[in-house]
Design a protein around this motif. Structure first.
Motif, PDB file in Angstrom:
ATOM      1  N   GLY A   1      16.736  20.558  39.344  1.00 30.17           N
ATOM      2  CA  GLY A   1      16.400  21.433  37.725  1.00 30.17           C
ATOM      3  C   GLY A   1      16.318  22.203  37.205  1.00 30.17           C
ATOM      4  N   PHE A   2      16.060  22.999  35.949  1.00 28.67           N
ATOM      5  CA  PHE A   2      17.060  23.943  35.396  1.00 28.67           C
ATOM      6  C   PHE A   2      16.075  25.438  36.035  1.00 28.67           C
ATOM      7  N   VAL A   3      17.670  25.936  36.769  1.00 24.81           N
ATOM      8  CA  VAL A   3      16.920  27.741  36.935  1.00 24.81           C
ATOM      9  C   VAL A   3      16.159  28.217  35.931  1.00 24.81           C
ATOM     10  N   ASN A   4      15.107  29.081  36.752  1.00 24.36           N
ATOM     11  CA  ASN A   4      14.740  29.782  36.714  1.00 24.36           C
ATOM     12  C   ASN A   4      15.177  31.336  35.388  1.00 24.36           C
ATOM     13  N   ILE A   5      14.809  32.646  34.838  1.00 21.55           N
ATOM     14  CA  ILE A   5      15.849  33.139  34.603  1.00 21.55           C
ATOM     15  C   ILE A   5      15.834  34.377  35.133  1.00 21.55           C
ATOM     16  N   SER A   6      14.827  34.281  36.314  1.00 21.63           N
ATOM     17  CA  SER A   6      14.949  35.515  36.962  1.00 21.63           C
ATOM     18  C   SER A   6      14.970  35.488  38.528  1.00 21.63           C
ATOM     19  N   GLU A   7      15.621  33.975  38.816  1.00 18.11           N
ATOM     20  CA  GLU A   7      15.316  33.671  40.132  1.00 18.11           C
ATOM     21  C   GLU A   7      16.733  33.483  40.446  1.00 18.11           C
ATOM     22  N   THR A   8      17.369  33.229  41.790  1.00 15.58           N
ATOM     23  CA  THR A   8      19.326  33.188  41.889  1.00 15.58           C
ATOM     24  C   THR A   8      19.192  32.533  42.149  1.00 15.58           C
ATOM     25  N   LEU A   9      20.040  31.319  42.099  1.00 15.03           N
ATOM     26  CA  LEU A   9      20.582  30.242  42.861  1.00 15.03           C
ATOM     27  C   LEU A   9      19.793  29.460  43.577  1.00 15.03           C
TER      28      LEU A   9
ATOM     29  N   PHE B   1      27.962  32.557  41.324  1.00 17.51           N
ATOM     30  CA  PHE B   1      27.737  33.888  41.695  1.00 17.51           C
ATOM     31  C   PHE B   1      26.106  33.815  40.591  1.00 17.51           C
ATOM     32  N   GLY B   2      25.468  33.834  41.373  1.00 15.24           N
ATOM     33  CA  GLY B   2      23.826  33.401  40.359  1.00 15.24           C
ATOM     34  C   GLY B   2      22.706  35.296  40.361  1.00 15.24           C
ATOM     35  N   ASP B   3      23.127  35.842  40.824  1.00 14.70           N
ATOM     36  CA  ASP B   3      22.095  37.216  41.000  1.00 14.70           C
ATOM     37  C   ASP B   3      21.431  37.411  39.698  1.00 14.70           C
ATOM     38  N   PRO B   4      20.210  36.860  39.686  1.00 15.04           N
ATOM     39  CA  PRO B   4      19.679  37.676  38.558  1.00 15.04           C
ATOM     40  C   PRO B   4      20.352  38.987  37.550  1.00 15.04           C
ATOM     41  N   LYS B   5      20.522  40.499  38.911  1.00 16.03           N
ATOM     42  CA  LYS B   5      20.428  41.529  38.622  1.00 16.03           C
ATOM     43  C   LYS B   5      22.475  41.865  37.958  1.00 16.03           C
ATOM     44  N   ARG B   6      22.768  40.339  38.572  1.00 17.96           N
ATOM     45  CA  ARG B   6      24.421  41.222  38.219  1.00 17.96           C
ATOM     46  C   ARG B   6      25.139  41.421  37.282  1.00 17.96           C
ATOM     47  N   ASP B   7      24.861  41.464  36.435  1.00 20.00           N
ATOM     48  CA  ASP B   7      24.772  41.451  35.069  1.00 20.00           C
ATOM     49  C   ASP B   7      23.712  42.398  34.312  1.00 20.00           C
ATOM     50  N   PRO B   8      24.410  44.116  33.602  1.00 17.93           N
ATOM     51  CA  PRO B   8      22.547  44.673  33.271  1.00 17.93           C
ATOM     52  C   PRO B   8      22.276  44.420  31.967  1.00 17.93           C
ATOM     53  N   ARG B   9      23.055  43.280  31.467  1.00 14.92           N
ATOM     54  CA  ARG B   9      22.601  42.873  30.146  1.00 14.92           C
ATOM     55  C   ARG B   9      21.380  41.548  29.781  1.00 14.92           C
ATOM     56  N   GLY B  10      21.484  41.129  30.384  1.00 13.78           N
ATOM     57  CA  GLY B  10      21.104  39.656  30.931  1.00 13.78           C
ATOM     58  C   GLY B  10      20.818  38.867  31.810  1.00 13.78           C
ATOM     59  N   ARG B  11      20.439  38.011  32.288  1.00 18.85           N
ATOM     60  CA  ARG B  11      21.384  36.691  32.951  1.00 18.85           C
ATOM     61  C   ARG B  11      22.613  36.252  32.998  1.00 18.85           C
ATOM     62  N   VAL B  12      23.883  36.206  33.215  1.00 18.43           N
ATOM     63  CA  VAL B  12      24.763  35.906  33.241  1.00 18.43           C
ATOM     64  C   VAL B  12      24.895  35.172  34.741  1.00 18.43           C
ATOM     65  N   ILE B  13      25.252  33.951  34.855  1.00 20.31           N
ATOM     66  CA  ILE B  13      25.326  33.512  35.826  1.00 20.31           C
ATOM     67  C   ILE B  13      27.577  32.502  35.452  1.00 20.31           C
ATOM     68  N   THR B  14      28.295  33.582  36.995  1.00 23.70           N
ATOM     69  CA  THR B  14      29.487  32.971  36.499  1.00 23.70           C
ATOM     70  C   THR B  14      30.193  32.030  37.802  1.00 23.70           C
ATOM     71  N   VAL B  15      30.754  31.486  37.471  1.00 23.85           N
ATOM     72  CA  VAL B  15      31.646  30.262  37.546  1.00 23.85           C
ATOM     73  C   VAL B  15      32.976  30.848  38.441  1.00 23.85           C
ATOM     74  N   ALA B  16      33.507  31.597  39.540  1.00 25.88           N
ATOM     75  CA  ALA B  16      34.273  31.875  39.594  1.00 25.88           C
ATOM     76  C   ALA B  16      35.592  31.111  40.081  1.00 25.88           C
ATOM     77  N   TYR B  17      36.460  31.416  39.313  1.00 22.82           N
ATOM     78  CA  TYR B  17      37.960  30.493  40.464  1.00 22.82           C
ATOM     79  C   TYR B  17      38.620  31.640  40.612  1.00 22.82           C
ATOM     80  N   PHE B  18      40.496  30.994  41.537  1.00 20.27           N
ATOM     81  CA  PHE B  18      41.137  31.846  41.748  1.00 20.27           C
ATOM     82  C   PHE B  18      42.301  30.869  41.098  1.00 20.27           C
ATOM     83  N   ALA B  19      43.873  32.329  40.380  1.00 20.22           N
ATOM     84  CA  ALA B  19      44.447  31.430  40.489  1.00 20.22           C
ATOM     85  C   ALA B  19      45.840  31.636  41.273  1.00 20.22           C
ATOM     86  N   LEU B  20      47.008  31.189  40.813  1.00 18.67           N
ATOM     87  CA  LEU B  20      47.801  30.907  42.032  1.00 18.67           C
ATOM     88  C   LEU B  20      49.148  31.014  40.430  1.00 18.67           C
ATOM     89  N   ILE B  21      50.010  31.898  40.715  1.00 23.50           N
ATOM     90  CA  ILE B  21      51.187  32.785  38.863  1.00 23.50           C
ATOM     91  C   ILE B  21      52.285  32.517  40.914  1.00 23.50           C
TER      92      ILE B  21
END
Lengths: 230, 230
Positions: A50-58, B83-103
């Motif tokens: 289901g959808f992730v709520n705005i204030s919960e971790t994944l 990475f989806g901690d609700p407080k990881r970005d102070p501007r609001g809820r941002v979930i980030t999908v991290a990738y790594f690349a090799l050049i």
DNA sequence: ACAAAAGTGTTCGATATACACCCATGT
DNA sequence: ACATGGGTGTATATCGAACACTTTTGT
């Protein structure tokens, strides 16, 4: 019950979690599936999610979904992969973070909410699944097999106390291959992750009672540890 | 250049990709960082990344970010973790999908866009990073080391043709440990993933010229393969 | 006594590790 | 001729794989 409103907005992907919940039952590795009550893919089977709520971790979102469907909260939970194909959900852009969970054999699993139709399916006999859930499930099974060989997640599928035969059985079911009894036992015991309890258990039919063991959580060094089963 | 508008809406998490771009340079494993021009974390260093467009896959988003910052498109790219901690970005809820690349070492890396200040930093000497990017970077380094031992991603860091000394050097840099020359060479050669070219290369200083080898992509069976370096 | 499951060691081949000297070239 | 980096083999320890019989209990 009504279908939940679909929260994707123009320009913004929506984020869900889906959870592959594994459990050993009737000598098979089973996964919890929900039969969909609404379109899209109405009446097809799907992974709980289901959808992730705005204030919960994944992780909290995954645990919440698990608890809603099974009543179980104390489980092994691990992030699997994030699936983000723009066309994976016909309603709009939905990115899903997939998790997998392992439920111990001694945990009583409650039915989900009234209206939701949930069932455990053996992983090698799952019906057609909604969305890209077959891909997610396959990935989860692969990861579980892999981790079973390199780590001690296997114990999360068993009750607190178990016999070595129970343990070997669990490994054989998940890996879908037979293991050598003597090699299995010596490797497990040499690794020092088990403690012998003073008790033993009579077999269901008859035969010599087996010693009961308990898993030493403290010995869970995954990283760079020697493989349990090469 | 203005800061991009922050697209999170009430009730909906926003989704970004961040890319850990690795490269070997000056006998060190380096990662590309961008100095932030706007708050939050203004003037701190950060991983390249940005919002996922509504109609691109996650991988496409990661490639796009890479290309914007480096001009490079043909690289090894792998999803790392979300990475989806609700407080990881102070501007609001941002979930980030991290990738790594090799050049690869022979790819010419262009500077990023005019205004953006990008630099390569040795992974063991990175400055303070914005958000949770230190955690992401550490995770990426760990994964890279792990994969180097079990798979052949290492070749993605080298040019098309290379000497065995180059290769050993790359492994030693990434793993941050010395390897035995004879064992390294026999293992690599026995594994059959290299083909000898007819050419050789004079050392930069002097000494006997070294044979040049080329990586056989076809031999890239990762799964259940024997570890290259146990 | 017999059926059923638990428990136990050894041998053999493969693999990992440790280790030191000769070779080809440029100056 | 010498300095520099390239290239090579062997002995030992460890680990994985294959394999069959004895023990304990219930009936």
């Amino acid at each position: 019950m009504e279908p939940k409103p679909f929260p994707a907005r123009a320009g913004q992907p929506a984020v869900t979690v889906d959870v592959v919940i594994f459990r050993l039952h009737e000598d098979a590795l089973k996964v919890l599936l929900i039969q969909r009550a609404f379109p899209p893919h109405k009446s097809k089977w799907a992974l709980p999610g289901g959808f992730v709520n705005i204030s919960e971790t994944l992780e909290e979102a995954a645990l919440r979904e698990m608890e809603e469907e099974t009543g179980v909260r104390d489980v092994y939970l691990e992030q699997l992969y994030t699936f983000g194909d723009p066309k994976r959900d016909p309603r709009g852009r939905v990115i899903t973070v997939a998790y997998f969970a392992l439920i111990s054999k001694d945990v009583k699993v409650q039915a989900g909410e009234e209206a939701t139709h949930t069932e455990w399916h053996a992983v090698n006999k799952v019906p057609d699944l909604a969305f890209d859930h077959e891909k997610i499930l396959k990935y989860a099974v692969q990861r579980l097999r892999y981790k079973l060989e390199y780590s001690s997640v296997g114990f999360e599928l068993l009750p607190d106390e178990f016999t070595l035969s129970d343990l070997q059985n669990a490994y054989e079911i998940v890996l879908a291959e037979k293991l050598d009894k003597r090699n299995f036992r010596s490797r497990i015991l040499e690794s020092g992750i088990l403690v012998e309890t003073s008790r033993s258990q009579s077999a269901p039919g008859q035969g010599r009672p087996a010693k009961l063991y308990r898993y030493r959580k403290s010995a869970a060094k995954e990283t760079k540890a020697r493989r349990l089963f090469p």
